[in-house]
Design an enzyme around this catalytic site. Structure first.
Site, short mmCIF file in Angstrom:
data_model
loop_
_atom_site.label_atom_id
_atom_site.label_comp_id
_atom_site.label_asym_id
_atom_site.label_seq_id
_atom_site.Cartn_x
_atom_site.Cartn_y
_atom_site.Cartn_z
N HIS A 28 0.81 -1.22 0.00
CA HIS A 28 0.00 0.00 0.00
C HIS A 28 0.85 1.28 0.00
O HIS A 28 0.36 2.34 -0.33
CB HIS A 28 -0.99 0.01 1.18
CG HIS A 28 -0.40 0.31 2.51
ND1 HIS A 28 -0.08 -0.67 3.44
CD2 HIS A 28 -0.09 1.48 3.10
CE1 HIS A 28 0.40 -0.10 4.53
NE2 HIS A 28 0.40 1.20 4.35
N ASP A 35 0.23 -7.64 1.57
CA ASP A 35 0.67 -6.24 1.64
C ASP A 35 2.20 -6.12 1.67
O ASP A 35 2.76 -5.36 2.46
CB ASP A 35 0.06 -5.54 2.87
CG ASP A 35 0.09 -4.02 2.73
OD1 ASP A 35 0.28 -3.53 1.60
OD2 ASP A 35 -0.08 -3.33 3.75
N SER A 56 4.70 2.56 8.03
CA SER A 56 4.35 1.41 7.19
C SER A 56 5.52 1.00 6.31
O SER A 56 6.12 1.82 5.62
CB SER A 56 3.15 1.74 6.30
OG SER A 56 1.99 1.89 7.06
#
Length: 466
Positions: free
Chosen positions: A121, A151, A225
């Site tokens: 993402h 992911d 992230s």
């Protein structure tokens, strides 16, 4: 003489009292001693473990120093054309203004020649990807491959020098309560280190039960992230992925993809160009008090098999409906997340020792994992499977894939209408079977629209765009 004896006895008692008080107050570990050893608490269990927070236990400096130079800042640049509907309507103006959109996150260098792992993402939809090292050097990155389900994305930069990198650790061996560090670039800051403990393992936050996260209370915020979750030795045990928060900022828990899963995905991408998914060939659910009561069994932990897939490794090894899987190799299985998390570290044709309960006794068989694409695949929350002989005869077909289930919330109101329909083509490409469809869909992004031609249960052909 009697009076002398009394005086001698009083003097002796006074001396003993003085000596005892001195030892209590001033000698090593005495109350007023300046030479006291660290205080430890001895647990009152059979193991008599010493617990405490001595300075040695809390020294994270070496692990942090090793890792901050291997964690990078990832900049995602994409371009979007913005149109003016009023100008289009009144004047037929078809032009638009191109706007640059920038997203940021973190990544971890995993090899000295510039391979970097991050979250899918973080780089999704990117036209350009820019990597900035901790020493402020910047490079353009090439996208090698992605796995949207877990992911994970793999990038590559050419730095013309050997880069520091973080080695993979064994995420299966991390323990609840173990200290870990989260290293990333929150809020566009340079490498930032936070500490916490492993709060839980095999956490599933996805309705389909695909993910099996490590949960930690190390502070993770937007921008973290794709960053590193490391143990106190500086080994990579997870890729920080998300936080659980009503505000979007850290409030107590964060989640990471286990390093064993991330490593397997990366190796697949580098060797095969896509992710090789193996399946055990069973369907069912995890046991708990309610499920066990409904099934009429006493065991409340494990994976209960309700269906065994035809021609799968599980069927060939003799697994049956009603068996309860309690261990895969040396990994205990208490939940579905335990099972799916372990299988996600394996490839087709890998052999797994399955320990299960049948008729009250434990048994173990070796199961060769099947290739997932032989049986089913999933895209945009739609699970597909091969059509069987009955479907072929009913609709006079020799190709196509059937919609097995729908978890896409946008299609929830059409679930009953679509389930069981047979897809004939995807973007005008013939849907021959699950394996060919899986290869086709792997090349498409989850956010990309696709056109499906299908035949419904009444034999009517129609088309939809999802």
């Amino acid at each position: 003489m009697k009076r002398f004896s009394q005086l001698f006895l009083i003097s002796l008692l006074s001396g003993v009292t003085t000596l005892g008080a001195y030892k209590l107050l001033f000698e090593n570990n005495g109350i007023l001693s300046t030479n006291k050893s660290p205080i430890t608490t001895v647990a009152t269990d059979n193991f008599s473990k010493k617990v405490g927070l001595s300075p040695e236990v809390l020294d994270f400096t070496e692990a942090a120093e090793k890792t901050i130079h291997t964690v990078v800042h990832v900049k995602n640049v994409s371009y979007k054309t913005v149109t003016n509907p009023m100008l289009e309507y009144f004047y037929g103006y078809k032009g638009g203004q191109t706007q640059e959109q920038v997203g940021t996150g973190s990544g971890v260098i995993i090899s000295e020649d510039g391979y970097i792992v991050t979250n899918n993402h973080v780089i999704k939809g990117a036209s350009e990807i820019e990597i900035t090292l901790n020493n402020k050097k910047s490079y353009k990155a090439k996208l090698i491959g992605t796995d949207s389900k877990m992911d994970i994305a793999l990038l590559k930069i050419d730095a013309n020098e050997k880069l520091p990198y973080t080695p993979f650790g064994n995420s299966d061996s991390v323990k609840i309560g173990e200290w870990v560090l989260a290293v990333g670039n929150p809020y566009n800051l340079t490498s930032t280190v936070t500490a916490g403990i492993i709060s839980a393992k095999a956490r599933t936050l996805d309705a389909k039960g695909i993910q099996s996260f490590i949960q930690t209370d190390a502070a993770v915020n937007p921008g973290n992230s794709g960053g590193a979750l490391i143990n106190t030795r500086g080994d990579l045990v997870g890729i920080n992925t998300m936080i659980s928060s009503m505000t979007g900022s850290y409030v107590g828990y964060s989640f990471a993809v286990p390093s064993n899963i991330a490593r397997k995905i990366i190796e697949d991408i580098m060797e095969f160009g896509n992710v090789q998914r193996g399946i055990l060939g069973v369907e069912g659910g995890e046991l708990n008090a309610k499920a066990s009561r409904e099934l009429g069994i006493t065991r409340t932990e494990g994976f209960y098999i309700s269906t065994v897939t035809k021609n799968s490794g599980a069927q060939k090894s003799g697994l049956q409906q009603g068996d309860i899987i309690i261990k895969l190799d040396n990994q205990s299985i208490a939940t579905f997340a335990d099972l799916s998390g372990y299988i996600n570290t394996k490839r087709p044709n890998d052999k797994v020792q399955v320990t299960f309960v049948r008729d009250g006794s434990n048994r173990t068989v070796a199961v060769v994992l099947s290739k997932n694409e032989f049986f089913s695949t999933e895209f945009k929350g739609i699970e597909l499977e091969n059509i069987d002989a009955v479907d072929k005869k009913k609709f006079n077909l020799n190709y196509g894939v059937k919609i097995k289930s729908i978890s896409n919330e946008n299609l929830a109101q059409y679930r009953d209408e679509l389930k069981g329909n047979i897809i004939l083509s995807i973007d005008n490409v013939k849907a021959k079977d699950i394996e060919s469809v899986s290869k086709l869909l792997n090349k498409k992004d989850e956010g990309q629209s696709v056109r499906l031609e299908m035949i419904n249960k009444n034999g009517e052909i129609f088309r939809i765009i999802i």
